[in-house]
Design a protein around this motif. Structure first.
Motif, short mmCIF file in Angstrom:
data_model
loop_
_atom_site.label_atom_id
_atom_site.label_comp_id
_atom_site.label_asym_id
_atom_site.label_seq_id
_atom_site.Cartn_x
_atom_site.Cartn_y
_atom_site.Cartn_z
N ALA A 119 0.83 -1.20 0.00
CA ALA A 119 0.00 0.00 0.00
C ALA A 119 0.86 1.25 0.00
O ALA A 119 1.85 1.34 0.73
N GLY A 120 0.50 2.21 -0.83
CA GLY A 120 1.25 3.46 -0.91
C GLY A 120 2.54 3.35 -1.69
O GLY A 120 3.36 4.27 -1.66
N GLY A 121 2.73 2.25 -2.43
CA GLY A 121 3.97 2.05 -3.18
C GLY A 121 3.71 1.70 -4.63
O GLY A 121 2.58 1.49 -5.05
N SER A 122 4.78 1.65 -5.40
CA SER A 122 4.69 1.29 -6.81
C SER A 122 5.99 0.60 -7.22
O SER A 122 6.93 0.49 -6.43
N GLU A 123 6.03 0.13 -8.44
CA GLU A 123 7.18 -0.65 -8.90
C GLU A 123 8.20 0.18 -9.65
O GLU A 123 9.26 -0.33 -10.04
N GLY A 124 7.91 1.44 -9.90
CA GLY A 124 8.83 2.27 -10.65
C GLY A 124 8.67 2.08 -12.15
O GLY A 124 7.86 1.29 -12.63
N THR A 125 9.47 2.81 -12.89
CA THR A 125 9.45 2.76 -14.35
C THR A 125 10.52 1.80 -14.84
O THR A 125 11.62 1.77 -14.30
N GLY A 126 10.18 1.01 -15.84
CA GLY A 126 11.15 0.03 -16.34
C GLY A 126 10.63 -0.66 -17.58
O GLY A 126 9.88 -0.10 -18.37
N THR A 127 11.04 -1.93 -17.73
CA THR A 127 10.68 -2.73 -18.89
C THR A 127 10.02 -4.02 -18.43
O THR A 127 10.50 -4.67 -17.50
N ASP A 128 8.90 -4.37 -19.05
CA ASP A 128 8.23 -5.62 -18.72
C ASP A 128 9.04 -6.80 -19.22
O ASP A 128 9.39 -6.88 -20.41
N ALA A 129 9.37 -7.72 -18.32
CA ALA A 129 10.28 -8.82 -18.66
C ALA A 129 9.70 -9.73 -19.74
O ALA A 129 10.43 -10.21 -20.61
N ARG A 130 8.40 -9.99 -19.69
CA ARG A 130 7.81 -10.93 -20.64
C ARG A 130 7.72 -10.35 -22.05
O ARG A 130 8.03 -11.04 -23.03
N THR A 131 7.29 -9.11 -22.18
CA THR A 131 7.01 -8.55 -23.50
C THR A 131 8.08 -7.59 -24.00
O THR A 131 8.11 -7.27 -25.19
N GLY A 132 8.93 -7.08 -23.09
CA GLY A 132 9.90 -6.07 -23.46
C GLY A 132 9.32 -4.69 -23.64
O GLY A 132 10.01 -3.77 -24.10
N LEU A 133 8.06 -4.51 -23.25
CA LEU A 133 7.41 -3.22 -23.42
C LEU A 133 7.78 -2.26 -22.29
O LEU A 133 8.01 -2.70 -21.15
N PRO A 134 7.82 -0.95 -22.56
CA PRO A 134 8.11 0.01 -21.50
C PRO A 134 6.93 0.11 -20.52
O PRO A 134 5.77 0.14 -20.93
N VAL A 135 7.25 0.16 -19.23
CA VAL A 135 6.24 0.29 -18.18
C VAL A 135 6.49 1.59 -17.44
O VAL A 135 7.59 1.82 -16.93
N HIS A 136 5.49 2.46 -17.38
CA HIS A 136 5.60 3.74 -16.69
C HIS A 136 4.95 3.65 -15.31
O HIS A 136 3.87 3.08 -15.16
N ASP A 137 5.62 4.21 -14.32
CA ASP A 137 5.05 4.30 -12.98
C ASP A 137 4.05 5.44 -12.97
O ASP A 137 4.42 6.61 -13.03
N ALA A 138 2.76 5.10 -12.89
CA ALA A 138 1.71 6.12 -12.96
C ALA A 138 1.08 6.40 -11.60
O ALA A 138 0.15 7.21 -11.53
N TYR A 139 1.55 5.77 -10.54
CA TYR A 139 0.97 6.02 -9.23
C TYR A 139 1.29 7.45 -8.79
O TYR A 139 2.45 7.88 -8.87
N LEU A 140 0.29 8.17 -8.36
CA LEU A 140 0.37 9.56 -7.94
C LEU A 140 0.74 10.51 -9.08
O LEU A 140 1.08 11.67 -8.84
N ALA A 141 0.68 10.03 -10.33
CA ALA A 141 0.98 10.91 -11.46
C ALA A 141 -0.09 11.99 -11.58
O ALA A 141 -1.29 11.71 -11.50
N THR A 142 0.35 13.22 -11.76
CA THR A 142 -0.58 14.32 -12.02
C THR A 142 -1.12 14.19 -13.44
O THR A 142 -0.60 13.43 -14.26
N GLN A 143 -2.16 14.96 -13.73
CA GLN A 143 -2.68 14.92 -15.08
C GLN A 143 -1.64 15.42 -16.08
O GLN A 143 -1.56 14.91 -17.21
#
Length: 440
Positions: A119-143
Motif C-alpha cells: 500500500a502506498g507504493g509502486s514498482e517504478g518505471t522500467g521494462t516488462d520482462a515478458r514482452t519487453g514493453l516500457p512500463v511507466h510508474d503512474a501512481y500519484l501521477a498528475t494529469q
C-alpha cells in the motif's frame, strides 16, 4: 455542447459509442423536501440471485472474441495491473502482444503493473520482462504527468482494464479519472474494458464534501459508489471533466447490480496485496474506515485484512456487544491476532473477525458504523491524526461521522444523516448506468 451528449444511449452492443448530439437532458432534481428519503434497504432474506455461479463475459473477453477489432490499426497504451486477465488468467497485455496489437506503453497504478508493491507504493518505471514493453510508474501521477507519458509513448488509444472494488478510498478510480482527463486534453481515444463491481450496484454512505478531498477521496461521490469502472468513466465524462474524452466502453455481458463477486464464476486476482478475496472487497467500504482509528488495527499484516479488526487494549467485550446487535447478514467471532506489519506489528491484538453469513443482506456501512460506535465506548479508543486533520474525516468526507460518534449518536441516526445526499447521488448517476439494478 453538453458533455452528456457524448455518452452512450445504452449497453446493448459490444462498444458503447458516443451518442449523437441532441437536446441536453433534464437537470438532476434536488432531493425532495421533508423527511429524509428511505435508506437503501438491505436485500430480503432468502437465496442469493445466483444459486449457481453466474457465467459472464468481461469487456476483455468480448474484445478478444472480436479479434481486438476496436484496437487494430492504432497505437495503444494500456492502464492495468494483475487483475487485467481472462478466465484462463492470461493477461490483457500478454494476449495483445502475442496477437500483434501495437502497444506503445504500459502504465502501472498503485502497487505496480505486476502488483508487487505494498500500500502506498509502486514498482517504478522500467521494462516488462515478458514482452519487453516500457512500463511507466503512474501512481500519484498528475494529469500533466499523464499527458507527458502519453506524448512520449506516442499512444493514440488508451485502454483501461483494472478490477475496482467499489469504495471511494480505493485509488484505481483516480487513476481512471486522471488518465481520462489527460487523454481528453490530448484528443486521444479512451477505451474501458469493463468488469463487475464485486460489491454490487447499490450506492451507500456519505458524500465527499469541500475541504476534505485527498488521495483517499478526490471526487464528490459517495463512499460506496456502486458503479463499474465503465459507469464511473461515463459519470466522470458527464460530471467532472473540463474536456470530455472520446470514450468507449466494452460492457460486461451477464452482470446486473444485484450480483456480488461471490455470485460469479470469474477468477479473482488480488487487486492489491490486502484485498485477497471477494469477501474482503465486500467488507472494505465499511471496515476501511478503521484506517482512521489509531487504537485499532484494520487487519493489515494478517491473512484477513479488513475482516480482522482489533487492538492491544481491546478484549472480548467488544465482540459480545456487537453480537448482541444481531446485525443482518453477519456474525462476529472473538478473534486474536498479531500483525506482521502495519499497526501494532508483533503485538497481540484482541478484537473481532467479521463472518459473512448472507452477503446479500450484509450492509458494509451499517455494520462498520455499529462497530465504530461500540469501539468508541472503550477507554483506549483514539482517532488517527494526520497532521492537523483526522484521517477518518478524509475517509468519510467530512467531520460528521466522527463528531456524531463522539457525541454518542446511535448507528441508525448516523446512517440517516446522509440519506438525503445519498438519494441525490442515486439520481445523479442514473444517466450513466449501463446495467440494471434489479434482478432480471
Amino acid at each position: 455542447m453538453n458533455r452528456r451528449s457524448l455518452l452512450a444511449a445504452g449497453a446493448g452492443g459490444l462498444l458503447v459509442p458516443p451518442a449523437p448530439a441532441g437536446p441536453p437532458p433534464a437537470s438532476v432534481p434536488a432531493a425532495p423536501a421533508g423527511p429524509p428519503p428511505a435508506l437503501v434497504p438491505a436485500a430480503p432474506a432468502g437465496p442469493s440471485p445466483a444459486s449457481v455461479p453466474v457465467s459472464l463475459q468481461t469487456g476483455l473477453d468480448r474484445l478478444a472474441a472480436d479479434g481486438w477489432a476496436a484496437v487494430r490499426g492504432t497505437r495503444v497504451g494500456i492502464v492495468s495491473n494483475p487483475t487485467g486477465v481472462d478466465r484462463d488468467y492470461r493477461h490483457l497485455v500478454d494476449r495483445m502482444h502475442a496477437d500483434r496489437v501495437t502497444i506503445g506503453a504500459i502504465f502501472g497504478p498503485e502497487h505496480g503493473f505486476r502488483g508487487s508493491a505494498q500500500a502506498g507504493g509502486s514498482e517504478g518505471t522500467g521494462t516488462d520482462a515478458r514482452t519487453g514493453l516500457p512500463v511507466h510508474d503512474a501512481y500519484l501521477a498528475t494529469q500533466a504527468a499523464w499527458e507527458r507519458m502519453f506524448r512520449e509513448s506516442g499512444v493514440r488509444t488508451v485502454v483501461f482494464d483494472i478490477q475496482d472494488v467499489g469504495a471511494r478510498f480505493y485509488t484505481y478510480i483516480y487513476t481512471l479519472y486522471d488518465s481520462m482527463a489527460a487523454a481528453g486534453r490530448l484528443g486521444l481515444r479512451y477505451l474501458v474494458l469493463d468488469r463487475p463491481n464485486p460489491v454490487g450496484g447499490s450506492a451507500r454512505g456519505p458524500m465527499m464534501t469541500d475541504g476534505f478531498t485527498s488521495g483517499v477521496g478526490r471526487l464528490k461521490i459517495v463512499q460506496q459508489h456502486g458503479m463499474t469502472a465503465g459507469e464511473l468513466a461515463r459519470f466522470y465524462n458527464g460530471e467532472f471533466l473540463a474536456r470530455a474524452v472520446d470514450l468507449e466502453v466494452i460492457t460486461c455481458q451477464g452482470w446486473h447490480g444485484r450480483l456480488l463477486g461471490s455470485d460469479l464464476d470469474l477468477p479473482w486476482v488480488l487487486p492489491s496485496p490486502n484485498m485477497p478475496t471477494p469477501t474482503t472487497a465486500l467488507v472494505y467500504p465499511g471496515t476501511g474506515m478503521f484506517e482512521g482509528v489509531s487504537s485499532l488495527s484494520e487487519g493489515r499484516g494478517t491473512t484477513r485484512p479488513f475482516e480482522l479488526i482489533g487492538g492491544p487494549a481491546s478484549d472480548y467485550r467488544w465482540c459480545d456487544r456487537l453480537t448482541a446487535l444481531n446485525l443482518p447478514g453477519t456474525r462476529f467471532r472473538e478473534a486474536y491476532f498479531t500483525p506482521t506489519f502495519g499497526k501494532f506489528t508483533g503485538r497481540s491484538c484482541a478484537g473481532v473477525e467479521i463472518k459473512i453469513k448472507d452477503p446479500h443482506r450484509y450492509d458494509p456501512l451499517r455494520t462498520a458504523v455499529a462497530m465504530l460506535t461500540e469501539a468508541r465506548k472503550e477507554p483506549a479508543f483514539t482517532w488517527r491524526l494526520d497532521g492537523s486533520r483526522y484521517w477518518i474525516d478524509l475517509l468519510t468526507g467530512s467531520t460528521r461521522l466522527r463528531t456524531m460518534i463522539d457525541g454518542g449518536a446511535a448507528p441508525d441516526e448516523i446512517i440517516a444523516s446522509w440519506s438525503g445526499e445519498l438519494a441525490a447521488f442515486d439520481q445523479q448517476r442514473k444517466p450513466y448506468l449501463l446495467y440494471s439494478r434489479s434482478t432480471p
